[in-house]
Design a protein around this motif. Structure first.
Motif, PDB file in Angstrom:
ATOM      1  N   PHE A 185      10.120 -35.554  92.038  1.00 21.91           N
ATOM      2  CA  PHE A 185      10.135 -34.346  91.646  1.00 21.91           C
ATOM      3  C   PHE A 185      11.237 -33.655  90.789  1.00 21.91           C
ATOM      4  O   PHE A 185      11.139 -32.982  89.947  1.00 21.91           O
ATOM      5  CB  PHE A 185      10.166 -33.439  93.056  1.00 21.91           C
ATOM      6  CG  PHE A 185      10.383 -31.677  92.596  1.00 21.91           C
ATOM      7  CD1 PHE A 185       9.392 -31.274  92.311  1.00 21.91           C
ATOM      8  CD2 PHE A 185      11.716 -31.483  92.901  1.00 21.91           C
ATOM      9  CE1 PHE A 185       9.569 -29.898  92.074  1.00 21.91           C
ATOM     10  CE2 PHE A 185      11.785 -30.094  92.547  1.00 21.91           C
ATOM     11  CZ  PHE A 185      10.809 -29.232  92.062  1.00 21.91           C
ATOM     12  N   ASP A 207      11.032 -32.306  86.984  1.00 20.58           N
ATOM     13  CA  ASP A 207      11.784 -30.955  86.923  1.00 20.58           C
ATOM     14  C   ASP A 207      12.548 -31.037  85.677  1.00 20.58           C
ATOM     15  O   ASP A 207      12.791 -30.158  84.813  1.00 20.58           O
ATOM     16  CB  ASP A 207      12.541 -30.561  88.176  1.00 20.58           C
ATOM     17  CG  ASP A 207      13.066 -29.121  88.013  1.00 20.58           C
ATOM     18  OD1 ASP A 207      12.438 -28.118  87.659  1.00 20.58           O
ATOM     19  OD2 ASP A 207      14.149 -28.811  88.496  1.00 20.58           O
ATOM     20  N   ILE A 242       7.636 -28.801  85.705  1.00 16.14           N
ATOM     21  CA  ILE A 242       7.444 -27.498  86.575  1.00 16.14           C
ATOM     22  C   ILE A 242       7.503 -26.228  86.070  1.00 16.14           C
ATOM     23  O   ILE A 242       6.733 -25.448  86.192  1.00 16.14           O
ATOM     24  CB  ILE A 242       8.620 -27.520  87.570  1.00 16.14           C
ATOM     25  CG1 ILE A 242       8.745 -28.954  88.474  1.00 16.14           C
ATOM     26  CG2 ILE A 242       8.275 -26.846  88.776  1.00 16.14           C
ATOM     27  CD1 ILE A 242       7.481 -29.590  88.924  1.00 16.14           C
ATOM     28  N   ARG A 243       8.778 -26.121  84.983  1.00 15.22           N
ATOM     29  CA  ARG A 243       8.647 -24.919  84.203  1.00 15.22           C
ATOM     30  C   ARG A 243       7.341 -24.494  83.455  1.00 15.22           C
ATOM     31  O   ARG A 243       6.725 -23.465  83.294  1.00 15.22           O
ATOM     32  CB  ARG A 243       9.901 -24.662  83.088  1.00 15.22           C
ATOM     33  CG  ARG A 243      11.198 -24.963  84.154  1.00 15.22           C
ATOM     34  CD  ARG A 243      12.404 -24.515  82.998  1.00 15.22           C
ATOM     35  NE  ARG A 243      12.246 -25.894  82.089  1.00 15.22           N
ATOM     36  CZ  ARG A 243      13.107 -26.895  82.439  1.00 15.22           C
ATOM     37  NH1 ARG A 243      13.829 -27.043  83.819  1.00 15.22           N
ATOM     38  NH2 ARG A 243      13.256 -28.158  81.775  1.00 15.22           N
ATOM     39  N   VAL A 255      10.672 -27.530  98.922  1.00 14.37           N
ATOM     40  CA  VAL A 255      10.447 -27.819  97.566  1.00 14.37           C
ATOM     41  C   VAL A 255       9.521 -26.463  96.801  1.00 14.37           C
ATOM     42  O   VAL A 255       9.813 -25.712  96.274  1.00 14.37           O
ATOM     43  CB  VAL A 255      10.229 -29.036  96.948  1.00 14.37           C
ATOM     44  CG1 VAL A 255       9.936 -29.231  95.353  1.00 14.37           C
ATOM     45  CG2 VAL A 255      11.671 -29.719  97.038  1.00 14.37           C
ATOM     46  N   ALA A 298      10.748 -23.157  97.224  1.00  7.01           N
ATOM     47  CA  ALA A 298      11.757 -22.840  96.393  1.00  7.01           C
ATOM     48  C   ALA A 298      11.424 -22.742  94.954  1.00  7.01           C
ATOM     49  O   ALA A 298      11.987 -22.023  94.138  1.00  7.01           O
ATOM     50  CB  ALA A 298      12.885 -24.103  96.647  1.00  7.01           C
ATOM     51  N   VAL A 299      10.320 -23.316  94.501  1.00  6.12           N
ATOM     52  CA  VAL A 299       9.899 -23.481  93.342  1.00  6.12           C
ATOM     53  C   VAL A 299       9.006 -22.327  92.866  1.00  6.12           C
ATOM     54  O   VAL A 299       9.130 -21.771  91.739  1.00  6.12           O
ATOM     55  CB  VAL A 299       9.210 -24.951  92.548  1.00  6.12           C
ATOM     56  CG1 VAL A 299       8.517 -24.729  91.442  1.00  6.12           C
ATOM     57  CG2 VAL A 299      10.232 -26.014  92.791  1.00  6.12           C
ATOM     58  N   PRO A 349      10.371 -17.917  93.041  1.00  6.60           N
ATOM     59  CA  PRO A 349      11.013 -17.351  91.773  1.00  6.60           C
ATOM     60  C   PRO A 349       9.686 -17.064  90.893  1.00  6.60           C
ATOM     61  O   PRO A 349      10.269 -16.120  90.165  1.00  6.60           O
ATOM     62  CB  PRO A 349      11.964 -18.369  91.284  1.00  6.60           C
ATOM     63  CG  PRO A 349      12.175 -19.253  92.365  1.00  6.60           C
ATOM     64  CD  PRO A 349      11.035 -19.288  93.185  1.00  6.60           C
ATOM     65  N   MET A 350       8.732 -17.910  90.664  1.00  3.64           N
ATOM     66  CA  MET A 350       7.782 -17.764  89.628  1.00  3.64           C
ATOM     67  C   MET A 350       7.101 -16.451  90.030  1.00  3.64           C
ATOM     68  O   MET A 350       6.539 -15.847  89.054  1.00  3.64           O
ATOM     69  CB  MET A 350       6.729 -18.866  89.753  1.00  3.64           C
ATOM     70  CG  MET A 350       7.265 -20.320  89.269  1.00  3.64           C
ATOM     71  SD  MET A 350       5.821 -21.339  89.089  1.00  3.64           S
ATOM     72  CE  MET A 350       6.752 -22.786  88.798  1.00  3.64           C
ATOM     73  N   LEU A 357      10.711 -17.052  82.855  1.00  2.00           N
ATOM     74  CA  LEU A 357      10.066 -18.251  82.540  1.00  2.00           C
ATOM     75  C   LEU A 357       9.746 -18.325  81.129  1.00  2.00           C
ATOM     76  O   LEU A 357      10.168 -19.211  80.442  1.00  2.00           O
ATOM     77  CB  LEU A 357       8.891 -18.435  83.454  1.00  2.00           C
ATOM     78  CG  LEU A 357       9.061 -19.142  85.077  1.00  2.00           C
ATOM     79  CD1 LEU A 357       7.977 -19.093  85.565  1.00  2.00           C
ATOM     80  CD2 LEU A 357       9.746 -20.305  84.743  1.00  2.00           C
TER      81      LEU A 357
END
Lengths: 63, 532
Positions: B82, B86, B91-92, B128, B131-132, B135-136, B280
């Motif tokens: 992961f 990242d 991931i972004r 995870v 947590a990921v 925020p998105m 983002l």
């Protein structure tokens, strides 16, 4: 990106090194215990077990 | 034989679990401290009241280490993969791609809070996904509380076969039942739970009025994801159950976005920010990168996992080196006997953890060659993996030790015996998922819940003459749903959206909603039991 920082700031104060050493100790000690159990002298096994119990107490203290 | 079943003996057997429960819920202790105290209580009570001796405790703890190593292999390698992905920007870039596809609030909720969460849970896990993705969700205009609640509830159905099947692997290890017996019921119950899981994501993000609009896509996507997970899990590819389901969900979700009804803004109550204002999209560090190349690590993982599991000569070649230890028979003073024999066998090169390791190495080489890793990336990856891995491993190790000691001293059997005489046979399938959920809520982990209660549920099922595979499926499915409600995971989610210290508000929001998927699993397990 903020989303990948998984540990809350408050918990960072606890030493990561201490935790890593503790983890290593807790993984290896039972394997050493496995070897010492086969010996005629019970003292080494008792000592290893005692250290393992102490390591668990340390984990409780670390939180 | 073990101690005679009485209320006090039953309470004594429950004490180590109660210690964990009280510390985590009453004193907000972490898994390490609560697990450590529970372990000490298990040692003490097993000696004082259940007749455990030095050799029995030593054997129980050494077996626990073997089991822990089996689980650690996956956890550490999953974390490594992961963080490599990242660092490469995968991931972004996935997040950005999703945000630019639709103005429909319900579809945005589902894409990020449910499908993306499921996909990341496939390999990431351990908090995870929330947590990921939280925020998105904040980035597209949902409130931080909504964001954590949506990502958490979107994850309820995906945990057991997520993280490369760690929780399922543990269930196999602690019960001794083969994957072929456990997988069908587990995948079925989790697939059913995916429907309320998706609906809750839409409702929390957009209000109850969005329910009607959400039902068709959620129904379609839950059928697709549930079916893919079922097919993978029942064909020996349970390590890819959630990954495959998430991928299939994303593909079908993208296809749905080609329909005009799901491209334009719907009836959501949140204001949609212009894409140019989102955090983002304001980030230029991934300019010039190819999304497909960034995704190579996940593509490789799927290819390698399929290859190793499906090509028999490869599987046989990699399965040549195995590690285990041979244990003697041990017994308590009251005559509770645990048979001798080998402990957990670890397949060094054919293990799911090994497949992850191969993926990590190849991905690193590709990302380095493509220039996707910034200077200092290796150090950052190492630090993040160590930080997450050490903390979760210490908690797991203590919990596994606790469970193993309880099992070897007959405490687990006594608990199961107590449950089986107090809950009637016909209603036990209704209760089993709540036991799994309770274990996961206490420990913050589906895996730990299976360690704590797997053997107990198995014993209860045998004593009540129920199908052990169904009860264990109910246990792990309940554990999956319960784990995302755990304070430990909610704290992680809150910390990434600026809600540190306000976890109580989020907990209050998700606990009630979180009961819906668990109740659905319970009802489904009960109906399956009645049908027979």
């Amino acid at each position: 990106m903020p989303g990948t920082d998984l540990i809350p700031p408050k918990k960072r104060t606890v030493s990561l090194k201490a935790r890593a050493v503790l983890l290593l100790l807790q993984v290896t000690l039972p394997l050493v215990l496995f070897l010492t159990l086969k010996w005629d002298n019970p003292l080494p096994a008792t000592l290893v077990a005692a250290v393992f119990v102490l390591s668990m107490l340390y984990l409780v203290w670390l939180g | 034989m073990t101690l005679t079943l009485s209320f006090w003996n039953w309470l004594l057997a429950l004490s180590p679990v109660l210690v964990v429960l009280i510390l985590m819920l009453g004193f907000h202790s972490g898994g390490g401290r609560a697990g450590g105290m529970g372990w000490l209580a298990a040692v003490l009570f097993s000696i004082l009241f259940f007749g455990a001796g030095f050799e029995l405790l030593a054997v129980a703890q050494i077996k626990a280490i073997l089991l822990s190593l089996d689980v650690f292999y996956i956890i550490w390698m999953a974390l490594l993969l992961f963080h490599i992905a990242d660092e490469a920007g995968a991931i972004r870039m996935i997040g950005r791609a999703l945000l630019g596809l639709t103005e429909d609030r319900v579809m945005q909720s589902l894409l990020i809070g449910w499908l993306m969460v499921t996909f990341i849970q496939g390999t990431g896990g351990f908090g995870v996904p929330v947590a990921v993705c939280a925020p998105m969700l904040v980035a597209v205009g949902f409130s931080p509380i909504q964001a954590v609640a949506m990502a958490s509830l979107g994850d309820t159905w995906a945990v057991t076969f997520g993280s490369l099947g760690t929780s399922f692997q543990t269930l196999i290890a602690v019960t001794g039942l083969p994957a072929s017996e456990l997988a069908p019921y587990s995948a079925l119950l989790l697939g059913i739970a995916s429907f309320p899981s998706g609906l809750l994501v839409a409702v929390i993000g957009n209000g109850w009025k969005s329910l009607k609009r959400a039902i068709p896509p959620v129904l379609l996507l839950s059928v697709v994801m549930g079916s893919v997970q079922y097919l993978l899990a029942t064909n020996g590819l349970w390590t890819l159950g959630t990954t495959g389901a998430g991928l299939a969900g994303l593909v079908v979700g993208f296809l749905l976005l080609r329909l005009p009804a799901y491209t334009q803004a719907g009836t959501g109550r949140n204001h949609t920010k212009p894409l140019s204002e989102l955090p983002l999209t304001g980030d230029h560090q991934d300019d010039g990168k190819s999304l497909w190349l960034a995704l190579i690590s996940y593509v490789l993982l799927v290819l390698l996992a399929f290859g190793v599991n499906l090509i028999k000569p490869v599987s046989a070649f990699l399965g040549q080196v195995r590690f285990t230890l041979d244990f003697p028979e041990v017994a308590t003073r009251y005559g509770w006997i645990t048979a001798g024999g080998p402990g957990r066998v670890i397949n060094i090169f054919g293990h799911p953890g090994a497949i992850l390791l191969y993926t990590c190495v190849i991905s690193l080489i590709i990302y380095k060659a493509a220039g996707y890793l910034q200077p200092g990336a290796m150090k950052r990856i190492f630090t993040k993996v160590t930080r997450s891995g050490v903390n979760s491993s210490l908690g797991i190790l203590a919990m596994v030790g606790l469970a193993s000691i309880m099992l070897h001293s007959g405490m687990t059997f006594l608990l199961a015996e107590g449950l089986s005489v107090s809950i009637s046979r016909d209603f036990y399938p209704l209760v089993a998922p709540f036991i799994g959920a309770l274990g996961a809520f206490i420990t913050g982990s589906n895996t730990n819940s299976n360690v704590l209660f797997g053997a107990l549920q198995q014993n209860s099922a045998q004593l009540l003459n129920l199908a052990p595979a169904l009860i264990l499926a109910a246990q792990t499915a309940g554990g999956s749903a319960g784990s995302v409600l755990a304070p430990a995971k909610v704290i992680v989610g809150c910390s990434t959206v600026g809600l540190a210290g306000e976890e109580g508000i989020v907990m209050r929001k998700i606990i009630g909603y979180g009961m819906i998927p668990i109740a659905t699993i319970a009802l489904a397990a009960w109906i399956i039991h009645l049908i027979g």
